[in-house]
Design a protein around this motif. Structure first.
Motif, PDB file in Angstrom:
ATOM      1  N   THR A  30       0.592  -0.781  -0.116  1.00  0.00           N
ATOM      2  CA  THR A  30      -0.283   0.028   0.197  1.00  0.00           C
ATOM      3  C   THR A  30       0.846   1.066   0.275  1.00  0.00           C
ATOM      4  OG1 THR A  30      -1.818  -1.325   1.076  1.00  0.00           O
ATOM      5  CG2 THR A  30      -1.948   1.316   1.430  1.00  0.00           C
ATOM      6  N   ARG A  34       1.107   3.783  -3.038  1.00  0.00           N
ATOM      7  CA  ARG A  34       0.656   6.212  -2.975  1.00  0.00           C
ATOM      8  C   ARG A  34       1.799   6.806  -3.137  1.00  0.00           C
ATOM      9  NH1 ARG A  34      -1.885   5.299   2.926  1.00  0.00           N
ATOM     10  NH2 ARG A  34      -3.960   4.335   2.363  1.00  0.00           N
ATOM     11  N   ARG A  38       0.602   9.254  -5.932  1.00  0.00           N
ATOM     12  CA  ARG A  38       1.271  10.549  -5.696  1.00  0.00           C
ATOM     13  C   ARG A  38       2.397  11.505  -7.081  1.00  0.00           C
ATOM     14  NH1 ARG A  38       2.115   8.708  -0.461  1.00  0.00           N
ATOM     15  NH2 ARG A  38      -0.055   9.445   0.624  1.00  0.00           N
ATOM     16  N   SER A 107      -8.368  10.693  -5.822  1.00  0.00           N
ATOM     17  CA  SER A 107      -8.049   9.418  -4.730  1.00  0.00           C
ATOM     18  C   SER A 107      -8.665  10.670  -3.643  1.00  0.00           C
ATOM     19  CB  SER A 107      -6.634  10.063  -4.769  1.00  0.00           C
ATOM     20  OG  SER A 107      -6.290   9.604  -3.381  1.00  0.00           O
ATOM     21  N   ASP A 109      -7.090  10.075  -0.441  1.00  0.00           N
ATOM     22  CA  ASP A 109      -5.874  10.257   0.425  1.00  0.00           C
ATOM     23  C   ASP A 109      -6.094  12.088  -0.264  1.00  0.00           C
ATOM     24  OD1 ASP A 109      -3.788  10.179   1.436  1.00  0.00           O
ATOM     25  OD2 ASP A 109      -2.799   8.747   0.560  1.00  0.00           O
ATOM     26  N   ASP A 112      -3.038  13.417  -1.101  1.00  0.00           N
ATOM     27  CA  ASP A 112      -3.234  13.914  -2.887  1.00  0.00           C
ATOM     28  C   ASP A 112      -3.931  15.074  -3.069  1.00  0.00           C
ATOM     29  OD1 ASP A 112      -1.929  11.606  -3.286  1.00  0.00           O
ATOM     30  OD2 ASP A 112      -3.978  10.590  -3.816  1.00  0.00           O
ATOM     31  N   TRP A 140       4.718  13.170   3.178  1.00  0.00           N
ATOM     32  CA  TRP A 140       3.559  11.683   2.419  1.00  0.00           C
ATOM     33  C   TRP A 140       4.176  10.364   3.367  1.00  0.00           C
ATOM     34  CZ3 TRP A 140       3.244  13.731  -2.939  1.00  0.00           C
ATOM     35  CH2 TRP A 140       2.527  14.902  -2.807  1.00  0.00           C
ATOM     36  N   GLU A 141       5.603  10.095   3.283  1.00  0.00           N
ATOM     37  CA  GLU A 141       6.083   8.638   3.856  1.00  0.00           C
ATOM     38  C   GLU A 141       6.080   7.940   4.673  1.00  0.00           C
ATOM     39  OE1 GLU A 141       4.944   7.214   0.504  1.00  0.00           O
ATOM     40  OE2 GLU A 141       5.279   8.586  -1.031  1.00  0.00           O
TER      41      GLU A 141
END
Length: 178
Positions: A30, A34, A38, A107, A109, A112, A140-141
């Motif tokens: 996942t 993601r 992005r 999305s 998210d 996003d 983000w990560e």
């Protein structure tokens, strides 16, 4: 330990077999997906994600056991760079920008949705690719400290300095945008 070199020789080392790979995939698919959502065209996300995990399977004995996700992110950055260098064919029927010239994602998210904001996009566009990568990996990560260092292939101090500089440049770009 150098990024890309796993310490697999210890007595507690887990074998890098199908079960190991299934676990890595379940834990990180996942996040890698993601990462591409992005950064890449929607139609390429699945293939790019699969390419990262194909590489992970082939190089499973070289993945650091304590930094699997940063290794996957670093591999993803190489896969994306290679993908962007490939020649592409754009069909006339492909969807384009909306009425305001922006490409909209579908999305849910929040990360996003933030990038769809024009001012944020403009500020990020003023940064170098490296600064954008550092900020995205961090914000983000969720990578920081040792994880960010491993993903960037630098020391922990180097990663902290790079993040600090990228944040400073983002503040400057944002204030120019206001």
């Amino acid at each position: 330990m150098v990024l890309g070199m796993a310490a697999t020789g210890g007595p507690d080392a887990q074998p890098r077999d199908g079960a190991w790979f299934d676990q890595v995939f379940a834990e990180h698919a996942t996040a890698v997906h993601r990462y591409f959502v992005r950064r890449a065209p929607r139609e390429d996300v699945e293939d790019l994600t699969a390419e990262v995990f194909t590489t992970a399977w082939r190089r499973r004995d070289r993945i650091p056991s304590d930094f699997v996700l940063p290794w996957l992110y670093r591999t993803a950055s190489y896969v994306l760079s290679n993908h962007r260098r490939r020649p592409t064919l754009t069909l006339l029927g492909d969807s384009g920008p909306d009425d305001h010239g922006h490409h909209r994602s579908h999305s849910a998210d929040p990360a996003d949705l933030v990038v769809e904001d024009h001012q944020v996009r403009a500020a990020l566009a003023r940064l170098s690719d490296r600064d954008r990568t550092i900020l995205m990996l961090h914000a983000w990560e969720g990578l920081d400290g040792e994880g960010l260092a491993k993903a960037l292939g630098v020391s922990r101090g180097g990663a902290a300095a790079a993040l600090s500089r990228a944040r400073s440049r983002l503040r400057e770009a944002w204030s120019d945008e206001q």
